[in-house]
Enzyme design. Structure first.
Site, PDB file in Angstrom:
ATOM      1  N   HIS A  15      21.604  27.535  10.375  1.00 39.20           N
ATOM      2  CA  HIS A  15      21.056  26.475   9.528  1.00 39.20           C
ATOM      3  C   HIS A  15      20.923  26.981   8.099  1.00 39.20           C
ATOM      4  O   HIS A  15      20.557  28.137   7.858  1.00 39.20           O
ATOM      5  CB  HIS A  15      19.674  26.054  10.041  1.00 39.20           C
ATOM      6  CG  HIS A  15      18.957  25.137   9.115  1.00 39.20           C
ATOM      7  ND1 HIS A  15      17.822  25.503   8.424  1.00 39.20           N
ATOM      8  CD2 HIS A  15      19.233  23.866   8.730  1.00 39.20           C
ATOM      9  CE1 HIS A  15      17.422  24.490   7.678  1.00 39.20           C
ATOM     10  NE2 HIS A  15      18.256  23.496   7.838  1.00 39.20           N
ATOM     11  N   TYR A  74      10.127  22.281   8.717  1.00 43.96           N
ATOM     12  CA  TYR A  74      10.905  22.372   9.931  1.00 43.96           C
ATOM     13  C   TYR A  74      10.022  22.749  11.085  1.00 43.96           C
ATOM     14  O   TYR A  74       9.239  23.666  11.018  1.00 43.96           O
ATOM     15  CB  TYR A  74      12.128  23.264   9.868  1.00 43.96           C
ATOM     16  CG  TYR A  74      12.289  24.283   8.787  1.00 43.96           C
ATOM     17  CD1 TYR A  74      12.743  25.541   9.097  1.00 43.96           C
ATOM     18  CD2 TYR A  74      12.062  23.977   7.450  1.00 43.96           C
ATOM     19  CE1 TYR A  74      12.950  26.482   8.112  1.00 43.96           C
ATOM     20  CE2 TYR A  74      12.264  24.912   6.458  1.00 43.96           C
ATOM     21  CZ  TYR A  74      12.701  26.171   6.803  1.00 43.96           C
ATOM     22  OH  TYR A  74      12.902  27.110   5.832  1.00 43.96           O
ATOM     23  N   ARG A  95       0.815  -1.223   0.000  1.00 41.20           N
ATOM     24  CA  ARG A  95       0.000   0.000   0.000  1.00 41.20           C
ATOM     25  C   ARG A  95       0.844   1.266   0.000  1.00 41.20           C
ATOM     26  O   ARG A  95       0.368   2.338  -0.332  1.00 41.20           O
ATOM     27  CB  ARG A  95      -0.909   0.036   1.232  1.00 41.20           C
ATOM     28  CG  ARG A  95      -1.880  -1.123   1.304  1.00 41.20           C
ATOM     29  CD  ARG A  95      -2.539  -1.176   2.661  1.00 41.20           C
ATOM     30  NE  ARG A  95      -1.504  -1.427   3.673  1.00 41.20           N
ATOM     31  CZ  ARG A  95      -1.649  -1.186   4.966  1.00 41.20           C
ATOM     32  NH1 ARG A  95      -2.766  -0.661   5.426  1.00 41.20           N
ATOM     33  NH2 ARG A  95      -0.678  -1.453   5.806  1.00 41.20           N
ATOM     34  N   ASP A 142      16.051  37.895  13.909  1.00 37.00           N
ATOM     35  CA  ASP A 142      16.483  37.138  12.743  1.00 37.00           C
ATOM     36  C   ASP A 142      17.900  37.560  12.351  1.00 37.00           C
ATOM     37  O   ASP A 142      18.200  38.750  12.281  1.00 37.00           O
ATOM     38  CB  ASP A 142      15.519  37.414  11.587  1.00 37.00           C
ATOM     39  CG  ASP A 142      15.719  36.482  10.420  1.00 37.00           C
ATOM     40  OD1 ASP A 142      16.023  35.300  10.646  1.00 37.00           O
ATOM     41  OD2 ASP A 142      15.573  36.946   9.274  1.00 37.00           O
ATOM     42  N   LYS A 187      15.683  23.367  15.827  1.00 42.57           N
ATOM     43  CA  LYS A 187      14.905  22.975  14.653  1.00 42.57           C
ATOM     44  C   LYS A 187      15.009  21.477  14.417  1.00 42.57           C
ATOM     45  O   LYS A 187      16.067  20.893  14.602  1.00 42.57           O
ATOM     46  CB  LYS A 187      15.436  23.676  13.400  1.00 42.57           C
ATOM     47  CG  LYS A 187      15.353  25.176  13.429  1.00 42.57           C
ATOM     48  CD  LYS A 187      15.971  25.787  12.178  1.00 42.57           C
ATOM     49  CE  LYS A 187      15.877  27.289  12.222  1.00 42.57           C
ATOM     50  NZ  LYS A 187      16.457  27.919  11.032  1.00 42.57           N
ATOM     51  N   HIS A 231      20.924  30.773   8.491  1.00 45.89           N
ATOM     52  CA  HIS A 231      20.053  31.573   9.338  1.00 45.89           C
ATOM     53  C   HIS A 231      20.037  31.083  10.778  1.00 45.89           C
ATOM     54  O   HIS A 231      20.241  29.895  11.051  1.00 45.89           O
ATOM     55  CB  HIS A 231      18.617  31.532   8.811  1.00 45.89           C
ATOM     56  CG  HIS A 231      18.490  31.985   7.397  1.00 45.89           C
ATOM     57  ND1 HIS A 231      17.571  31.446   6.539  1.00 45.89           N
ATOM     58  CD2 HIS A 231      19.159  32.930   6.685  1.00 45.89           C
ATOM     59  CE1 HIS A 231      17.665  32.042   5.355  1.00 45.89           C
ATOM     60  NE2 HIS A 231      18.628  32.941   5.420  1.00 45.89           N
ATOM     61  N   ASN A 272       7.135  25.172   9.983  1.00 45.04           N
ATOM     62  CA  ASN A 272       7.344  25.935   8.754  1.00 45.04           C
ATOM     63  C   ASN A 272       7.543  24.973   7.595  1.00 45.04           C
ATOM     64  O   ASN A 272       8.067  23.879   7.775  1.00 45.04           O
ATOM     65  CB  ASN A 272       8.587  26.815   8.871  1.00 45.04           C
ATOM     66  CG  ASN A 272       8.515  27.751  10.055  1.00 45.04           C
ATOM     67  OD1 ASN A 272       7.487  28.354  10.309  1.00 45.04           O
ATOM     68  ND2 ASN A 272       9.601  27.856  10.790  1.00 45.04           N
ATOM     69  N   LYS A 292      18.593  39.202   0.740  1.00 47.34           N
ATOM     70  CA  LYS A 292      18.991  39.169   2.153  1.00 47.34           C
ATOM     71  C   LYS A 292      20.196  38.254   2.344  1.00 47.34           C
ATOM     72  O   LYS A 292      21.181  38.632   2.986  1.00 47.34           O
ATOM     73  CB  LYS A 292      17.810  38.690   3.012  1.00 47.34           C
ATOM     74  CG  LYS A 292      18.156  38.435   4.461  1.00 47.34           C
ATOM     75  CD  LYS A 292      16.980  37.784   5.166  1.00 47.34           C
ATOM     76  CE  LYS A 292      17.461  36.882   6.264  1.00 47.34           C
ATOM     77  NZ  LYS A 292      16.434  36.083   6.873  1.00 47.34           N
ATOM     78  N   ASP A 293      20.121  37.052   1.779  1.00 46.09           N
ATOM     79  CA  ASP A 293      21.199  36.079   1.985  1.00 46.09           C
ATOM     80  C   ASP A 293      22.491  36.482   1.273  1.00 46.09           C
ATOM     81  O   ASP A 293      23.581  36.129   1.717  1.00 46.09           O
ATOM     82  CB  ASP A 293      20.756  34.682   1.545  1.00 46.09           C
ATOM     83  CG  ASP A 293      19.745  34.070   2.511  1.00 46.09           C
ATOM     84  OD1 ASP A 293      19.498  34.655   3.584  1.00 46.09           O
ATOM     85  OD2 ASP A 293      19.193  33.008   2.189  1.00 46.09           O
ATOM     86  N   GLN A 353       6.119  26.009  16.417  1.00 48.08           N
ATOM     87  CA  GLN A 353       5.779  26.474  15.078  1.00 48.08           C
ATOM     88  C   GLN A 353       6.279  25.439  14.076  1.00 48.08           C
ATOM     89  O   GLN A 353       7.337  24.845  14.285  1.00 48.08           O
ATOM     90  CB  GLN A 353       6.463  27.824  14.844  1.00 48.08           C
ATOM     91  CG  GLN A 353       6.132  28.516  13.560  1.00 48.08           C
ATOM     92  CD  GLN A 353       6.740  29.928  13.517  1.00 48.08           C
ATOM     93  OE1 GLN A 353       6.719  30.656  14.494  1.00 48.08           O
ATOM     94  NE2 GLN A 353       7.277  30.285  12.375  1.00 48.08           N
ATOM     95  N   GLU A 409       6.396   7.475  11.921  1.00 45.12           N
ATOM     96  CA  GLU A 409       6.169   8.603  12.810  1.00 45.12           C
ATOM     97  C   GLU A 409       7.174   9.696  12.454  1.00 45.12           C
ATOM     98  O   GLU A 409       8.375   9.472  12.533  1.00 45.12           O
ATOM     99  CB  GLU A 409       6.379   8.209  14.274  1.00 45.12           C
ATOM    100  CG  GLU A 409       5.331   7.312  14.835  1.00 45.12           C
ATOM    101  CD  GLU A 409       5.591   6.932  16.289  1.00 45.12           C
ATOM    102  OE1 GLU A 409       4.613   6.618  16.969  1.00 45.12           O
ATOM    103  OE2 GLU A 409       6.757   6.946  16.730  1.00 45.12           O
ATOM    104  N   ARG A 461      19.175  28.511   0.931  1.00 47.67           N
ATOM    105  CA  ARG A 461      18.579  29.331   1.988  1.00 47.67           C
ATOM    106  C   ARG A 461      19.482  29.208   3.210  1.00 47.67           C
ATOM    107  O   ARG A 461      19.687  28.118   3.727  1.00 47.67           O
ATOM    108  CB  ARG A 461      17.163  28.866   2.304  1.00 47.67           C
ATOM    109  CG  ARG A 461      16.190  29.044   1.152  1.00 47.67           C
ATOM    110  CD  ARG A 461      14.789  28.591   1.569  1.00 47.67           C
ATOM    111  NE  ARG A 461      13.870  28.585   0.464  1.00 47.67           N
ATOM    112  CZ  ARG A 461      12.965  29.531   0.232  1.00 47.67           C
ATOM    113  NH1 ARG A 461      12.880  30.577   1.017  1.00 47.67           N
ATOM    114  NH2 ARG A 461      12.144  29.415  -0.804  1.00 47.67           N
TER     115      ARG A 461
END
Length: 183
Positions: free
Chosen positions: A119, A132, A23, A143, A72, A62, A49, A169-170, A47, A28, A59
């Site tokens: 990260h 995450y 199937r 930030d 995270k 950060h 994301n 930004k990066d 949270q 988990e 990315r």
């Protein structure tokens, strides 16, 4: 679940037990009791994301500062990425060192990155979707980041700079030496 601590203290690669049959599969994605037993850490998700990016998108790197620092738990649910953590804890014996892992929808690995680490990830496939879970809410005022190609860190991204796609930004993040880090 198989859990292996990386070269960075408190940074873990987790492989869930996957149950497959005709199937499909089930596993988990997170179980607080199994996580604590495997790592010794409490992880209280505040949270969740999700990001979707194209091949070559990088990315990072950060992090959140001060009392808004985040641990995270990162998973790739579509495609494949090279996921990286950099130790920013001032008195750590591995300060400025990195740990990297390939996360993919296929291998179903998770990367736990504790507070005090930057990260980032680079998309290796046509597209990738990351999820995450974090233990603190995002705060724009807290930030921060460091530039992905900092020569003192020397992360082997495996892609040429002209193939890497960065946000404005990066592109303008400081080096580790130029950063004001409070971990």
């Amino acid at each position: 679940m198989n859990a292996e601590e990386t070269n960075l203290k408190g940074c873990w690669i987790l492989e869930p037990d996957v149950f497959e049959d005709e199937r499909g599969y089930f596993y988990e994605g997170f179980n607080v009791e199994k996580f604590k037993k495997a790592t010794g850490f409490d992880f209280d998700v505040k949270q969740i994301n999700q990001s979707r990016s194209s091949k070559g998108v990088l990315r990072g790197l950060h992090f959140q500062t001060g009392d808004k620092a985040q641990a995270k738990l990162v998973s790739c649910i579509e495609g494949e990425v090279l996921d990286v953590a950099v130790d920013l804890i001032n008195d750590s014996p591995t300060f400025g060192e990195y740990s990297l892992v390939r996360l993919s929808a296929h291998n179903k690995k998770h990367f736990y990155i504790p507070k005090g680490m930057a990260h980032g990830f680079l998309v290796l496939t046509e597209h990738a979707k990351l999820m995450y879970q974090v233990d603190a809410l995002y705060s724009k005022e807290h930030d921060s980041g460091i530039i992905y190609n900092d020569a003192d860190i020397s992360i082997p991204w495996g892609m040429q700079d002209d193939q890497i796609i960065l946000s404005e930004k990066d592109k303008n993040l400081p080096t580790l030496k130029e950063s004001k880090i409070d971990f």
